[in-house]
Motif scaffolding. Structure first.
Motif, mmCIF file in Angstrom:
data_model
loop_
_atom_site.group_PDB
_atom_site.id
_atom_site.type_symbol
_atom_site.label_atom_id
_atom_site.label_comp_id
_atom_site.label_asym_id
_atom_site.label_seq_id
_atom_site.Cartn_x
_atom_site.Cartn_y
_atom_site.Cartn_z
ATOM 1 N N PHE A 58 0.832 -1.205 0.000
ATOM 2 C CA PHE A 58 0.000 0.000 0.000
ATOM 3 C C PHE A 58 0.860 1.246 0.000
ATOM 4 O O PHE A 58 0.520 2.238 0.634
ATOM 5 C CB PHE A 58 -0.931 -0.032 1.207
ATOM 6 C CG PHE A 58 -1.846 -1.220 1.189
ATOM 7 C CD1 PHE A 58 -2.992 -1.209 0.418
ATOM 8 C CD2 PHE A 58 -1.546 -2.366 1.902
ATOM 9 C CE1 PHE A 58 -3.833 -2.309 0.374
ATOM 10 C CE2 PHE A 58 -2.379 -3.467 1.862
ATOM 11 C CZ PHE A 58 -3.522 -3.442 1.103
ATOM 12 N N LEU A 63 -5.573 2.615 1.155
ATOM 13 C CA LEU A 63 -5.566 1.477 2.076
ATOM 14 C C LEU A 63 -6.682 0.475 1.812
ATOM 15 O O LEU A 63 -6.524 -0.710 2.066
ATOM 16 C CB LEU A 63 -5.715 2.003 3.510
ATOM 17 C CG LEU A 63 -4.514 1.820 4.417
ATOM 18 C CD1 LEU A 63 -4.831 2.248 5.823
ATOM 19 C CD2 LEU A 63 -4.026 0.379 4.391
ATOM 20 N N ALA A 67 -6.840 -6.283 -2.000
ATOM 21 C CA ALA A 67 -5.519 -6.882 -2.214
ATOM 22 C C ALA A 67 -5.589 -8.371 -1.901
ATOM 23 O O ALA A 67 -6.449 -8.811 -1.136
ATOM 24 C CB ALA A 67 -4.483 -6.198 -1.315
ATOM 25 N N VAL A 68 -4.682 -9.135 -2.504
ATOM 26 C CA VAL A 68 -4.678 -10.584 -2.279
ATOM 27 C C VAL A 68 -4.153 -10.875 -0.880
ATOM 28 O O VAL A 68 -3.613 -9.999 -0.204
ATOM 29 C CB VAL A 68 -3.833 -11.321 -3.343
ATOM 30 C CG1 VAL A 68 -4.408 -11.072 -4.715
ATOM 31 C CG2 VAL A 68 -2.399 -10.889 -3.268
ATOM 32 N N ASP A 69 -4.311 -12.134 -0.432
ATOM 33 C CA ASP A 69 -3.960 -12.536 0.923
ATOM 34 C C ASP A 69 -2.443 -12.475 1.132
ATOM 35 O O ASP A 69 -1.697 -13.201 0.461
ATOM 36 C CB ASP A 69 -4.470 -13.963 1.161
ATOM 37 C CG ASP A 69 -4.224 -14.418 2.588
ATOM 38 O OD1 ASP A 69 -3.680 -13.625 3.365
ATOM 39 O OD2 ASP A 69 -4.588 -15.562 2.905
ATOM 40 N N PRO A 70 -1.949 -11.630 2.050
ATOM 41 C CA PRO A 70 -0.499 -11.557 2.264
ATOM 42 C C PRO A 70 0.038 -12.731 3.074
ATOM 43 O O PRO A 70 1.232 -13.016 3.025
ATOM 44 C CB PRO A 70 -0.329 -10.244 3.035
ATOM 45 C CG PRO A 70 -1.614 -10.058 3.749
ATOM 46 C CD PRO A 70 -2.684 -10.679 2.892
ATOM 47 N N VAL A 71 -0.835 -13.418 3.823
ATOM 48 C CA VAL A 71 -0.345 -14.485 4.702
ATOM 49 C C VAL A 71 0.216 -15.650 3.874
ATOM 50 O O VAL A 71 1.301 -16.159 4.154
ATOM 51 C CB VAL A 71 -1.468 -14.971 5.640
ATOM 52 C CG1 VAL A 71 -0.955 -16.058 6.546
ATOM 53 C CG2 VAL A 71 -2.005 -13.814 6.459
ATOM 54 N N GLY B 39 -6.557 -12.758 5.539
ATOM 55 C CA GLY B 39 -5.822 -11.872 4.649
ATOM 56 C C GLY B 39 -6.443 -10.489 4.611
ATOM 57 O O GLY B 39 -5.736 -9.473 4.671
ATOM 58 N N ILE B 42 -5.683 -8.634 7.909
ATOM 59 C CA ILE B 42 -4.283 -8.173 7.967
ATOM 60 C C ILE B 42 -4.087 -6.988 7.032
ATOM 61 O O ILE B 42 -3.460 -5.987 7.390
ATOM 62 C CB ILE B 42 -3.337 -9.335 7.559
ATOM 63 C CG1 ILE B 42 -3.390 -10.440 8.603
ATOM 64 C CG2 ILE B 42 -1.928 -8.824 7.356
ATOM 65 C CD1 ILE B 42 -2.328 -10.395 9.636
ATOM 66 N N ASN B 43 -4.651 -7.073 5.817
ATOM 67 C CA ASN B 43 -4.502 -5.979 4.866
ATOM 68 C C ASN B 43 -5.088 -4.686 5.417
ATOM 69 O O ASN B 43 -4.581 -3.599 5.147
ATOM 70 C CB ASN B 43 -5.199 -6.328 3.543
ATOM 71 C CG ASN B 43 -4.292 -7.135 2.630
ATOM 72 O OD1 ASN B 43 -3.072 -7.039 2.725
ATOM 73 N ND2 ASN B 43 -4.875 -7.932 1.756
ATOM 74 N N ALA B 44 -6.160 -4.795 6.197
ATOM 75 C CA ALA B 44 -6.814 -3.592 6.711
ATOM 76 C C ALA B 44 -6.049 -2.989 7.887
ATOM 77 O O ALA B 44 -5.985 -1.766 8.020
ATOM 78 C CB ALA B 44 -8.246 -3.920 7.129
#
Lengths: 114, 253
Positions: A58, A63, A67-71, B39, B42-44
């Motif tokens: 970001f 914000l 977005a795709v899953d960062p985990v 996901g 976490i992104n938020a």
């Protein structure tokens, strides 16, 4: 077509496994193991993907952008590091096997015990 | 078991695996329909909470930092393992190509290869340093940066300078740097304990602007230490494997 990436995962994994069981050379076998492990990257990134979403960075986007899953991406990074470590160790073992027995063919290596 | 039998067993087992795998896929959400919620949460929250705009780095070096600590030590142990497996045996000794074939000239590395690889060493170090120190802002981090830094040393070898490669990365020094990188990561966590917080809590100031290089507190610091450790570990592993080409067993001639 929504399961296509997961079929690719199964295909890459199967191709690698077939390579491992038919291999006639230890280094080739190690490369096949890398192929098997590559299927897990596709699986991890596949489950975290969201249609139309961007990468989870970001820096210059708002914000609330989807977005795709960062985990799972972080898990893929772990996966790569473990693969590098495993590959390095296996190659070291292959070097020692060649030094001791003079061959890298798994069929011939089976004749030697210990 | 003959290779033929093995192939048949593989076909049967592979067919069974494929059937169960496809069966399992039926109940899953299709590709592109990520169900969440981890996901998305976490992104938020990652950017306001950690001031790191690279959420993958925030996950690696903050939310799952303890897991990354273990991951880093996997690499540490692998480097130790390679050094142990490839240690010199009693009947082995170092030699060089010149000693082995006195009547033949060692083919020199071509000037073109030496020129290109030497020209790339500087930019490679800069890119590696940039990646290792910008985990908090952009897609990068200690693991990626460390690998690129190690590549700079391999370029020295590619330029035909194995002696220089060994001189640039003496094993005792690289060992020490690797240990310092791995130990500093653990020490960042212990510093948090000393301040009364949980292990690996982000205890440093987060900085005012998310995405600035000096933001995100311990994320940037841990990423940098990981970069140091990864670079040293790979230089060690590559050095050990390359050194094998110089070893000759007594009975081999």
């Amino acid at each position: 077509m929504s399961i296509f990436p997961f079929v690719v995962v199964a295909w890459v994994c199967a191709v690698g496994l077939y390579g491992i069981i038919t291999s006639r050379h230890l280094v080739h076998q190690i490369v096949c193991l890398i192929v098997v492990q590559s299927s897990t990257y596709i699986l991890l990134l596949g489950v975290g993907y969201k249609t139309g979403a961007v990468a989870p960075y970001f820096y210059d986007i708002p914000l609330n952008t989807p977005a795709v899953d960062p985990v799972v991406q972080a898990l893929a990074l772990t996966d790569v590091v473990v693969e590098a470590a495993v590959t390095a160790l296996l190659l070291a073992f292959a070097v020692q096997a060649h030094k001791r027995f003079g061959t890298l063919d798994p069929e011939e290596l089976r004749q030697f015990q210990g | 078991m003959t290779p033929r039998q093995r192939r048949w067993i593989f076909l049967v087992a592979g067919g069974g695996f494929l059937a169960f795998y496809l069966w399992g896929l039926i109940g899953l959400p299709g590709f592109g329909n990520y169900p969440g919620p981890y996901g998305d949460i976490i992104n938020a929250i990652a950017v306001p909470q950690t001031h790191a705009t690279g959420v993958v780095s925030a996950v690696n070096f903050e939310y799952r930092a303890f897991d990354t600590l273990g991951e880093e030590f996997i690499l540490f142990i692998a480097a130790t393992g390679v050094a142990t497996v490839l240690r010199h045996l009693r009947e082995e000794r170092d030699t060089s190509a010149v000693d082995e074939a006195k009547n033949r000239d060692v083919p020199a590395t071509s000037d073109a290869i030496a020129m290109v690889t030497l020209a790339f060493i500087g930019p490679t170090i800069v890119v590696g340093w940039y990646l290792a120190s910008h985990a908090q802002t952009s897609p990068s981090g200690g693991f990626q940066g460390g690998i690129v830094l190690a590549t700079a040393f391999v370029l020295v070898y590619l330029a035909g300078q194995f002696i220089v490669f060994k001189r640039l990365s003496p094993i005792a020094l690289t060992d020490a740097i690797e240990a310092i990188g791995a130990g500093s990561f653990a020490a960042v966590g212990i510093a948090a304990l000393a301040l009364g917080a949980a292990y690996l809590t982000n205890i440093l100031p987060l900085g005012s602007t998310p995405g600035a290089v000096n933001s995100a507190g311990t994320i940037a610091l841990i990423s940098f230490f990981v970069g140091v450790e990864v670079a040293a570990a790979f230089i060690l592993i590559i050095g050990e494997l390359l050194e094998q080409t110089l070893i000759v067993r007594e009975g081999d001639r």
